[in-house]
Structure formats: C-alpha cells, structure tokens
Design an enzyme around this catalytic site. Structure first.
Site, PDB file in Angstrom:
ATOM      1  CB  SER A 293      40.509  33.826  38.949  1.00 12.77           C
ATOM      2  OG  SER A 293      40.749  32.600  39.851  1.00 12.77           O
ATOM      3  CG  ASP A 304      54.860  39.652  36.524  1.00 13.42           C
ATOM      4  OD1 ASP A 304      54.274  40.689  35.961  1.00 13.42           O
ATOM      5  OD2 ASP A 304      54.201  39.200  37.549  1.00 13.42           O
ATOM      6  CE  LYS A 318      37.799  34.594  42.624  1.00 14.47           C
ATOM      7  NZ  LYS A 318      38.973  33.588  42.976  1.00 14.47           N
TER       8      LYS A 318
END
Length: 553
Positions: A293, A304, A318
């Site tokens: 999460s 990223d 998740k």
C-alpha cells in the site's frame, strides 16, 4: 438539408435522448428496488428467526456475521467496523490511544508483557518483558483473553491503574498513570557506518512524514551523506503521509499518485507541494513481500522518478485505496473506492478480485498481461504485480531447529533468565553471546521439548508416501529404512551445525530485555543481507547513477 429532414432529425435526436434517459432511470430504479427488496427480506428473516428459532439467538452477532460474509465476497480490505471496534480502528489509523504503553500477549502461561514502549508509563515504572500479568485494578486477569486484558489497561489519559505481575518467583505491584500513547512510525534510526544513515519506517499513521523528516535532519546533522530507508514489513496506511515522505526527496510540483474510482469525488492527484529536504542525496529503499500500500507508493514513486535504487524482494502488490464511511449507530465501513496509479502510470495491484469472485480461486495478473511502463530516465517497469526491486536479495531462511526453539519459547525464556542474572550488556550493535554462554544455553535446553522435522526427513517421508501410492514400497522398503536411519536428525548436532543463526536470534532477543524495540532493531541490522547490500551499493562510486539510467536496463 431541407427543413423537414432537419425537423425529423431533431425530433429523432430528442427522442433518443429521452429514451436513453428513460432506460437509465429504469435501470437505476430496478437496482434500487432490488436493493430495497433484499434488505427488507433480510430484516424480516432476522426478525422471524428471533421470534421462532428454537434457541435464543443474538441478533447483533448474527447480523455482523451476515455482513462480514457478504463483504468477504468483495476483497479483504472492505470491512465492517461495529461501534465496539471503533477505538481499535482509530489506534490503527492514528497510532494513538490512552494506556500504559506496552504490547501484551499470551505465551502459554498467561498474559505477559511482550514489549514495553520506551518512555511510556509501563517502561518508566519498571515493568519488564516476560512479566506475567496477575491483576489489573481489582480484576484477576490470569485466565482472561488478551484482548480483554488490553481493554482493562486502556483508558483516558491521566487516570490511575493498578497492575500486579509475577516476575520469576516474585509478585510485584505497580501504580501507573495512563498517558496518551503515540506509537512511533519510526521506531529506530541511526548510522550504519560513518557516511550512511538508516531509517526504519514501520507504519504510515498520523505524523509518519514528520518522524521521517526529523530523523533525516538529525542524521544529516551527524554528517550522513547517503541514506537507507527501510520499508520492509511495512503494511502501509495513510496516502497523504506517503506523499509527504516522497516530497522529502522529490522537487515541488510533481505527481506522486493518482486515485481513480467509480465516483468523481474519490479521484484525486497527490502532488509534491513543498521544497524537498534533499533532492540529491544517494538513496536506497529496502522493500520485501510484506511492503504494501503506502509503502509501495513511496517505493514506486521514488523508482519511477529514478530518485532511489530499490533493494530487496518484490513488494506485496496492493494498488487499492480504502475510504472509511460512517454508518448509523456509530458503526463504520472501510470500503475499497479506487485504484491508485504511481507516476509512470502503472497500477501495481497483483490480485484481480473480480476474477477471484467468478472462479473461486485467488487470481493474479498473468505475466503475459502485465504492461510495460517507463521511469523518468526510460527504464522499463511493469504493472500488475507489486514493485520489483532494482537489485534482488534472497529470502533469509532458517533451519527447522531455529523455528522450533522460537515457537516453543525457549529463546524467549532463556533471554529472560539471562537478563535476570546479567544487570547490563554492551550496546546492541556489538552485543553477542560468548561461546561459553552458548554452551550454557545448550545445557539449559536439556530435558526441554523442541522436536522438529528436518527438510531431509520431510523429503524421505514424502518419498515413502509416493512409493506407497505407486505400490513400489515393498520393493524399496529396506533402502528407505536405511536412508531414514542415516538422516534421522540429532538435535545435539543441529545445535552445533546451526550455531551461528541460533546465536544471532538469541542475541537479538537478549538485547530486547535491555534496549527494547529500538535495540532489537539495531541488533538485527548486524549481518542483515539487505542492509549489507545497500551499504555496498552506496559505497561504490557512480553505481547508483549508473543503475538509475536507461542504459543499465
């Protein structure tokens, strides 16, 4: 186009709009009717059960079971929270409660103190790990469930509570004043070498980002010029706290995570809104299969933007967002309302609960359907199965004897006995039991039960079962029996063979008696493969920069 044709098309268009509106209205009304009808049937059913069933029933319990069974058909994160569980839910989301500041549990001989939190009433008053709880106020808690004892210990801040415990052969009394307990999101931070700082983030409850910020500033003040952020075993929590932590390392105005759901009001883009603390410090993030999460948002966003190298194992996967919705009578429902997407555009949700409901089996996204996305520098990353590390570290496995010694509380009990006879030890990062002390542990184990099945014994047992099924057993029975004799384990030999890992586990448990949670974490960093890999990674000039470029993929 002539006027009559225009008129015809206008009337036809208006008619189509009205007709589509009618069908939409009808579908919505049909759904509302079905909902009202089934709710009425359910209410009538419970009422008639209460009236006619041969034995007395508890309507609250029955309805709660029914609600939970219904929600189990959706996903494990959509849950019902009755009024009596609201306080526990607030603790989970805020990390705050009124109490004495101690984790309790049952080790087979009643409820004991598992861990007193540093600086709170239990630890300050002198309660210790392994103290057995006898009374809370006037209530005997010897045979009570752990949850009931926990409720008795909790209460409003500044109220008094009496606790009686058994420690060894002694019975001790403590009068404590409850306080507002705030469970730390950062239970430990420190330097792992002269240049490298380390921050352990265990949760994302309220104030998590400030704790990381303060830890980082303190470490920078100590001369740290590279950083390890440990998100292993962190189950996640508040998304806004995750966004704030990313903002410590990413410039202002960048997208961190987008939440997209069925309703417009759940669609939101979290951005960095502040000037970062440090956008250049070399950064490694540790993750594993229990990082979920909000942990995955932090790790994924930093990956990223090519801001950090990720080391460890693939994260949980998740990619779902939950919203808490108030219900009548102070009940609540935590409901999945959206999926989240990190800066590259990928959603890392690993399990498809729609398919799972349809076929009854846990369905993950197959590798063939995982889509490629790219980081800021053009490195390829995939969706649909958690966050994959840039450098993999194998799972640490332990010998069966180690599991048995822990499961049967022998490690725990010896550490307690050791602490009773040793007033002090050295600091956590340098403490280790001596050869002589390990021999004492081996002698202490004599006569205690800790039997187990070795991996080799299990393989032989499996071979026997397969041979019996294939009717080959009679032909090879004598050979199998001979193999069994040879592999039949010697516990004494296993204590020697696996001495290194047993001593490490034992040393960490002993450290906890003196330095509590913080010390146990610090001791655990010694010879931690992922931490060692991170230190080595950061120590090699230009290795981090090379890894974070597209050419390295």
């Amino acid at each position: 186009m002539n006027k009559s044709l225009k008129r015809y098309l206008l009337i036809f268009g208006l008619g189509a709009i009205v007709l589509s509106g009618f069908f939409a209205f009808k579908v919505k009304n049909d759904k509302l009717f079905a909902l009202a009808k089934n709710i009425d049937i359910f209410a009538t059913l419970v009422r008639e059960l209460d009236s006619y069933y041969v034995d007395e029933i508890d309507p609250d319990e029955l309805v709660t079971i029914g609600i939970n069974a219904m929600l189990e058909e959706l996903d494990p994160y959509t849950t019902y929270i009755p009024e009596e569980e609201s306080a526990d839910f607030r603790v989970m989301t805020t990390g705050e409660y009124g109490g004495v500041g101690a984790l309790i549990g049952n080790r087979g001989e009643g409820n004991i103190i598992i861990m007193p939190y540093t600086g709170f009433p239990a630890q300050s008053a002198g309660l210790k790990i392994a103290d057995q709880l006898l009374k809370v106020d006037t209530v005997s808690v010897v045979d009570k469930a752990t949850s009931d004892v926990s409720s008795l210990l909790k209460g409003p801040a500044n109220t008094e509570v009496f606790i009686q415990v058994k420690r060894g052969e002694d019975t001790l009394d403590f009068n404590l004043t409850r306080r507002k307990i705030v469970i730390k999101n950062v239970p430990y931070y420190g330097k792992v070498d002269s240049h490298t700082g380390y921050i352990k983030l265990s949760d994302f409850t309220t104030n998590a980002s400030n704790e990381v910020r303060n830890a980082f500033l303190d470490l920078k003040g100590q001369g740290v010029d590279r950083l390890i952020l440990d998100l292993r075993d962190n189950p996640g929590g508040l998304v806004n706290e995750a966004a704030e932590i990313v903002n410590l390392f990413i410039p202002k105005g960048k997208d961190i995570v987008k939440t997209i759901g069925k309703l417009e009001n759940v669609n939101y883009t979290y951005k960095t809104t502040k000037t970062p603390l440090d956008k250049d410090i070399p950064l490694v993030v540790l993750i594993n299969e229990n990082s979920a999460s909000a942990s995955e948002i932090v790790a994924g966003a930093l990956q990223d933007y090519d801001r950090a190298v990720l080391i460890g194992r693939k994260s949980f996967g998740k990619g779902l967002v939950q919203t808490t919705i108030p219900l009548t009578y102070n009940a609540q429902m935590k409901i999945t309302t959206a999926k989240y997407y990190i800066p590259s555009g990928r959603c890392i949700q690993a399990i498809d609960y729609t398919q799972t409901r349809e076929n009854g089996e846990l369905t993950t996204v197959p590798d063939s359907l995982r889509k490629e996305f790219k980081t800021k520098n053009g490195r390829v990353v995939l969706d649909g199965a958690g966050i994959e590390p840039d450098e993999l570290v194998a799972t640490v496995t332990y010998a069966p004897i180690s599991y048995s010694l822990v499961a049967r509380n022998h490690i725990f009990d010896f550490a307690t006995a050791y602490a009773y006879s040793h007033p002090t030890i050295t600091d956590p990062s340098h403490f280790a039991i001596s050869d002589e002390e390990y021999k004492e542990f081996v002698s202490w184990l004599e006569g205690k039960e800790y039997d187990y099945t070795t991996y080799l014994e299990k393989s032989v047992n499996d071979l026997t079962k397969y041979a019996e099924k294939e009717e080959y057993y009679d032909d090879i029975k004598s050979q199998i029996e001979e193999i069994k004799k040879k592999v039949n384990h010697s516990k004494e030999q296993d204590l020697i063979t696996n001495q290194k890992e047993i001593r490490k586990i034992l040393s960490e448990e002993i450290v906890s008696r003196y330095y509590f949670q913080e010390g146990m974490i610090e001791a655990g960093l010694v010879e931690d493969p992922a931490v060692k890999a991170a230190i080595d990674f950061l120590s090699v000039p230009n290795k981090l920069e090379q890894t974070l470029t597209a050419s390295s993929k």
